[in-house]
Design an enzyme around this catalytic site. Structure first.
Site, PDB file in Angstrom:
ATOM      1  N   GLU A  17      -6.303   0.815  -0.725  1.00 34.01           N
ATOM      2  CA  GLU A  17      -6.651   2.207  -0.471  1.00 34.01           C
ATOM      3  C   GLU A  17      -7.998   2.264   0.219  1.00 34.01           C
ATOM      4  OE1 GLU A  17      -6.221   6.500  -2.709  1.00 34.01           O
ATOM      5  OE2 GLU A  17      -6.108   4.636  -3.856  1.00 34.01           O
TER       6      GLU A  17
ATOM      7  N   GLY B  89      -6.254   6.274   3.729  1.00 32.01           N
ATOM      8  CA  GLY B  89      -5.240   6.611   2.745  1.00 32.01           C
ATOM      9  C   GLY B  89      -4.807   5.378   1.984  1.00 32.01           C
TER      10      GLY B  89
ATOM     11  N   VAL C 248      -2.199   2.082   1.113  1.00 35.09           N
ATOM     12  CA  VAL C 248      -1.395   1.054   1.771  1.00 35.09           C
ATOM     13  C   VAL C 248      -0.373   0.535   0.764  1.00 35.09           C
ATOM     14  CG1 VAL C 248      -1.398  -1.138   3.010  1.00 35.09           C
ATOM     15  CG2 VAL C 248      -3.365   0.408   3.202  1.00 35.09           C
TER      16      VAL C 248
ATOM     17  N   ASP D 176     -16.519  -1.807  12.712  1.00 37.68           N
ATOM     18  CA  ASP D 176     -16.357  -1.748  11.256  1.00 37.68           C
ATOM     19  C   ASP D 176     -16.075  -3.135  10.695  1.00 37.68           C
ATOM     20  OD1 ASP D 176     -16.436  -0.360   8.867  1.00 37.68           O
ATOM     21  OD2 ASP D 176     -14.312   0.157   8.892  1.00 37.68           O
TER      22      ASP D 176
END
Length: 405
Positions: free
Chosen positions: A83, A87, A89, A209
């Site tokens: 998560e 959202g 997974v 990221d």
């Protein structure tokens, strides 16, 4: 009815991600097709990510919501494997595209409509992962976007990575401890994935990221970068950077990016340096449950310079008897180079890849000869190995800056 005005509806009723005309839109709304520089000479203009994606969009499968709901047993909580800001997974099972053969295990990411990320990040993942092709980048199999009675549903379907993430193995006490050489092989694979993004495509891609939780591990712990929702095209033409609102994960973002919003590939190098120290120490970039002086990893490791007698005190105690001290020192020095306060003095990812290959070679040779970490520290730290050939090259020939206090 299409689920977005930026989507083009095909005759079969399925939709494919397509970027709208962005002449009057903000530069940070979506992958930056608006930044394509018009050619003033004979050289062709570089294509944008959306333009490149149009050539390959047919490769991705378009799933119905029912397909993915059935694949996850109605998104059963027992099948949830992760998560994040996007959202949840789920682990799922889908039939091959040709309808023949055994079901294929996949990971299905389902947008949380009330989460921190939304359509912009979803579309970026589809378009970036739709064009990349590298063994150290996670494979996107397909997507789902529907506009129904339950609202807009956005999902992504990836190849399944059975060994969780680098973060899980470094910091999760329930999992097997990653051996020293395995850690180096994982971070090498991650570096190769970043090098491909920076210089192996028609356009430059800034990952934005990079962190241990986004390095997923497949069979034999082969690493693959995941989560491209924050990826951006790099600067083009005479531009030196891309201007964006700073986003990312606290503890990993480069300070110049946080302060100015100026995004370059150098920002990925800073994040990479942070993760290098994570694999050395077995500590997270930020740990609030530690004493105040030890909560921020980068502040703590400054007290134990790579060339000091105290350096070995930062090494993850779970690998104390299996690492080469000289190799660990070189990893720390490489991390310091990546963490240089002057972005232009950081190495390139291609240089990082070459140095990691040499460190792995040194560590494997130390294991074969049965050297202890103390004995291996007496090996020549300036010997470099490029590819499969061995020749002495001094690191001084590659200019790296120092990690400033």
């Amino acid at each position: 009815m299409s689920c977005f005005h930026i989507f083009k509806v095909k005759k079969r009723g399925k939709s494919s991600p397509e970027l709208r005309n962005q002449e009057n839109s903000k530069s940070d709304d979506l992958p930056s097709s608006s930044r394509v520089v018009k050619s003033t000479g004979s050289m062709p203009s570089p294509r944008s990510i959306p333009e490149m994606y149009k050539e390959k969009e047919h490769i991705l499968r378009v799933f119905s919501y029912t397909d993915l709901r059935n694949a996850t047993n109605n998104f059963n909580r027992l099948l949830k494997i992760g998560e994040g800001g996007f959202g949840s997974v789920y682990k799922g099972s889908i039939s091959p595209s040709n309808g023949q053969g055994d079901p294929v295990m996949v990971a299905i990411k389902k947008l949380n409509k009330h989460g921190l990320q939304g359509h912009k990040e979803w579309l970026a993942e589809v378009q970036f992962l739709g064009i990349v092709d590298h063994p150290n980048l996670v494979k996107l199999i397909g997507y789902c976007c529907v506009d129904g009675e339950r609202g807009i549903q956005r999902l992504l379907v990836y190849e399944y990575m059975p060994n969780k993430s680098l973060e899980d193995h470094l910091f999760g006490r329930a999992l097997q401890v990653l051996p020293w050489v395995t850690r180096l092989q994982i971070i090498l694979g991650a570096a190769q994935g970043l090098a491909y993004l920076h210089s192996g495509l028609e356009v430059q891609v800034i990952y934005r990221d990079f962190k241990s939780s986004n390095v997923l591990l497949g069979m034999d712990f082969k690493p693959k970068l995941s989560d491209f929702g924050l990826a951006r095209e790099g600067p083009v033409g005479n531009n030196t950077h891309v201007s964006t609102n700073p986003v990312g994960t606290y503890g990993y973002a480069a300070p110049e990016y946080v302060e100015t919003g100026h995004l370059t590939t150098h920002c990925d190098l800073w994040s990479f340096g942070v993760v290098l120290y994570e694999i050395l120490t077995g500590r997270r970039a930020l740990e609030r449950n530690r004493p105040t002086t030890e909560q921020k990893l980068l502040e703590w490791v400054k007290r134990f310079p790579a060339d000091s007698k105290k350096f070995s005190l930062i090494i993850d105690p779970r690998i104390r008897n299996q690492y080469s001290l000289s190799a660990a020192r070189r990893i720390a020095k490489l991390a310091d180079a990546c963490l240089n306060k002057n972005p232009k003095e950081r190495p390139t990812m291609d240089q990082v890849v070459e140095i990691l290959k040499q460190v792995i070679q040194e560590s494997e040779e130390a294991n074969l000869t049965g050297k202890s970490s103390a004995e291996s520290s007496r090996t020549n730290p300036n010997t470099r190995i490029t590819g499969t050939s061995r020749r002495p090259v001094h690191l001084a020939k590659v200019k790296f800056g120092e990690h400033e206090n």
